[in-house]
Design an enzyme around this catalytic site. Structure first.
Site, PDB file in Angstrom:
ATOM      1  N   ARG A 106      41.054  40.095  39.463  1.00 22.45           N
ATOM      2  CA  ARG A 106      40.932  40.287  38.011  1.00 22.45           C
ATOM      3  C   ARG A 106      39.583  39.775  37.495  1.00 22.45           C
ATOM      4  NH1 ARG A 106      44.410  42.807  39.627  1.00 22.45           N
ATOM      5  NH2 ARG A 106      46.299  43.498  38.624  1.00 22.45           N
ATOM      6  N   GLU A 109      37.255  42.440  38.508  1.00 29.99           N
ATOM      7  CA  GLU A 109      37.454  43.565  37.603  1.00 29.99           C
ATOM      8  C   GLU A 109      36.771  43.295  36.257  1.00 29.99           C
ATOM      9  OE1 GLU A 109      41.259  46.200  36.217  1.00 29.99           O
ATOM     10  OE2 GLU A 109      41.494  44.015  36.168  1.00 29.99           O
ATOM     11  N   SER A 132      20.816  32.436  35.502  1.00 26.11           N
ATOM     12  CA  SER A 132      20.799  31.780  36.804  1.00 26.11           C
ATOM     13  C   SER A 132      22.181  31.240  37.157  1.00 26.11           C
ATOM     14  CB  SER A 132      19.795  30.631  36.799  1.00 26.11           C
ATOM     15  OG  SER A 132      19.879  29.912  38.010  1.00 26.11           O
TER      16      SER A 132
END
Length: 165
Positions: A106, A109, A132
């Site tokens: 997730r 995703e 960074s």
């Protein structure tokens, strides 16, 4: 008699970890609920995310930090030095793509769905560059909500502009 806790080192996410990392996780578990990553972090002067990264082979500790950690977890400091000392370097990275673990998937995703919009907003607000991950603070917080508690992830990274040639 208390039984020693063991981690199945042949299962994910432990199968790719150095054996000493599995030992750190077992020692933490043997200490019980009171020894959280946050408590360990306070003892060795780091935040909980860095400590969890160390336990999963993603961060590097100093000899002094390893000594404190050994004392806290009842692991001889020379064992930690031998396996995680100056000669050892973390293997940082994600693992298989796409991730198999539901929570990590997730997060993956989320980057797939929101990555380009976040990139556009960073460019709009900061200019052409990156955030960074080397000089980045990550925090995980809980926010109570009547519809179900919320997970608040914060990535506090330094902006690095691309150099003009």
């Amino acid at each position: 008699m208390s039984q020693a806790l063991k981690i199945n080192s042949s299962s994910e996410p432990y199968s790719d970890l150095p054996q000493i990392c599995t030992r750190l996780l077992e020692a933490k578990a043997q200490k019980g609920q009171c020894l959280s990553f946050e408590a360990i972090g306070k003892a060795i002067d780091h935040d909980e995310v860095w400590v969890a990264a160390l336990f999963y082979g993603q961060a590097k500790a100093t000899p002094e930090e390893l000594a404190k950690l050994g004392e806290l977890l009842d692991i001889p400091a020379n064992n930690l030095q031998a396996e995680l000392g100056e000669h050892w370097f973390p293997r940082r990275g994600l693992g298989p793509v796409p991730p198999q673990d539901p929570l990590i998937y997730r997060l993956f995703e989320g980057v797939l769905v929101y990555g380009t919009p976040i990139k556009a907003l960073i460019h709009e607000k900061f200019g052409d560059g990156i955030m960074s991950m080397i000089d980045c603070k990550v925090s995980v917080d809980r926010k109570e909500n009547p519809k179900g508690d919320r997970v608040v992830l914060t990535f506090d990274g330094k902006f690095l502009p691309y150099l003009k040639w």
